[in-house]
Design a protein around this motif. Structure first.
Motif, PDB file in Angstrom:
ATOM      1  N   SER A 103      -4.837  -1.815   4.925  1.00 30.16           N
ATOM      2  CA  SER A 103      -5.652  -2.062   3.648  1.00 30.16           C
ATOM      3  C   SER A 103      -7.039  -1.313   3.797  1.00 30.16           C
ATOM      4  O   SER A 103      -7.895  -1.693   4.533  1.00 30.16           O
ATOM      5  CB  SER A 103      -5.699  -3.564   3.161  1.00 30.16           C
ATOM      6  OG  SER A 103      -6.555  -3.579   2.033  1.00 30.16           O
ATOM      7  N   PRO A 104      -7.214  -0.099   2.618  1.00 33.46           N
ATOM      8  CA  PRO A 104      -8.585   0.204   2.805  1.00 33.46           C
ATOM      9  C   PRO A 104      -9.391  -0.463   1.746  1.00 33.46           C
ATOM     10  O   PRO A 104     -10.678  -0.067   1.616  1.00 33.46           O
ATOM     11  CB  PRO A 104      -8.437   1.603   2.177  1.00 33.46           C
ATOM     12  CG  PRO A 104      -7.092   1.524   1.407  1.00 33.46           C
ATOM     13  CD  PRO A 104      -6.308   0.308   1.848  1.00 33.46           C
ATOM     14  N   ARG A 105      -9.190  -1.823   1.589  1.00 35.59           N
ATOM     15  CA  ARG A 105      -9.804  -2.553   0.447  1.00 35.59           C
ATOM     16  C   ARG A 105     -11.109  -3.468   0.778  1.00 35.59           C
ATOM     17  O   ARG A 105     -11.041  -4.571   0.674  1.00 35.59           O
ATOM     18  CB  ARG A 105      -8.785  -3.461  -0.390  1.00 35.59           C
ATOM     19  CG  ARG A 105      -7.588  -2.770  -0.893  1.00 35.59           C
ATOM     20  CD  ARG A 105      -8.145  -1.819  -1.857  1.00 35.59           C
ATOM     21  NE  ARG A 105      -7.087  -1.115  -2.479  1.00 35.59           N
ATOM     22  CZ  ARG A 105      -6.948  -0.776  -3.774  1.00 35.59           C
ATOM     23  NH1 ARG A 105      -7.836  -0.952  -4.543  1.00 35.59           N
ATOM     24  NH2 ARG A 105      -5.875   0.115  -4.305  1.00 35.59           N
ATOM     25  N   PHE A 106     -11.925  -2.857   1.554  1.00 36.40           N
ATOM     26  CA  PHE A 106     -13.093  -3.433   1.944  1.00 36.40           C
ATOM     27  C   PHE A 106     -14.061  -3.028   0.794  1.00 36.40           C
ATOM     28  O   PHE A 106     -14.291  -1.900   0.409  1.00 36.40           O
ATOM     29  CB  PHE A 106     -13.829  -3.230   3.579  1.00 36.40           C
ATOM     30  CG  PHE A 106     -12.919  -3.302   4.309  1.00 36.40           C
ATOM     31  CD1 PHE A 106     -12.908  -4.492   4.925  1.00 36.40           C
ATOM     32  CD2 PHE A 106     -11.926  -2.555   4.867  1.00 36.40           C
ATOM     33  CE1 PHE A 106     -12.100  -5.226   6.121  1.00 36.40           C
ATOM     34  CE2 PHE A 106     -11.019  -2.836   5.954  1.00 36.40           C
ATOM     35  CZ  PHE A 106     -11.275  -4.242   6.494  1.00 36.40           C
ATOM     36  N   TYR A 107     -14.646  -4.003   0.069  1.00 36.33           N
ATOM     37  CA  TYR A 107     -15.472  -3.844  -1.131  1.00 36.33           C
ATOM     38  C   TYR A 107     -16.919  -3.929  -0.865  1.00 36.33           C
ATOM     39  O   TYR A 107     -17.493  -4.841  -0.060  1.00 36.33           O
ATOM     40  CB  TYR A 107     -15.060  -4.695  -2.247  1.00 36.33           C
ATOM     41  CG  TYR A 107     -13.778  -4.282  -2.589  1.00 36.33           C
ATOM     42  CD1 TYR A 107     -13.643  -3.198  -3.551  1.00 36.33           C
ATOM     43  CD2 TYR A 107     -12.686  -5.339  -2.137  1.00 36.33           C
ATOM     44  CE1 TYR A 107     -12.225  -2.963  -3.935  1.00 36.33           C
ATOM     45  CE2 TYR A 107     -11.578  -5.019  -2.719  1.00 36.33           C
ATOM     46  CZ  TYR A 107     -11.178  -3.851  -3.646  1.00 36.33           C
ATOM     47  OH  TYR A 107      -9.890  -3.564  -3.940  1.00 36.33           O
TER      48      TYR A 107
END
Length: 161
Positions: A103-107
């Motif tokens: 997951s590239p979902r670091f925000y």
């Protein structure tokens, strides 16, 4: 609460909207004149995309590097890698992002655009240096300080020898 970031986001969108709309409309008209019949889509800094009409200016900030990060996650998955460090070097910046557990979902919450904090949530991708259009050197005369300098643009067309 959060009046400043909401106000800055509104001001940036209002300031950039008209010029962005005019530029993208012109590009869309030219593409249609050349036979392109699909809708024009804009990459968002959230990792998604939407039509030009449904895109606000702040949503496009850093969209290119985020798209590269999303593509890196996909390619990493094809090769069986769930943890990937992705870099993206353009003409002006060198960006880095992480994919963990696929997951590239670091925000980033309340990111800083230029120098203004805005009320937005974007995928975390950081500029860590200048891009291919820049060079660096160590200046020994100023305590080994690193200096960045823009290179002259590449020259197109015939050259005299």
């Amino acid at each position: 609460m959060y009046e400043y970031p909401r106000t800055m986001m509104t001001i940036l969108n209002a300031y950039l909207h008209q010029s962005m709309y005019e530029e993208l409309s012109g590009i869309g008209d030219e593409l249609r004149d050349r036979g392109y019949r699909r809708p024009m889509m804009m990459i968002h800094n959230t990792g998604g995309m939407a039509s030009v009409l449904r895109t606000s200016a702040v949503n496009t900030y850093n969209g290119g590097p985020v798209a590269g990060l999303m593509g890196s996650a996909y390619i990493g998955g094809l090769y069986g890698y769930s943890n990937v460090v992705a870099t993206d070097m353009g003409g002006t910046s060198f960006d880095i992002g992480m994919v963990a557990a696929g997951s590239p979902r670091f925000y980033q919450f309340m990111p800083v655009i230029d120098r203004w904090v805005v009320d937005a949530t974007i995928v975390d991708c950081h500029s860590i240096g200048a891009g291919g259009g820049s060079i660096a050197r160590v200046n020994e005369l100023i305590a080994n300080r690193v200096e960045w300098a823009r290179r002259a643009p590449a020259r197109c067309g015939p050259r005299r020898l």
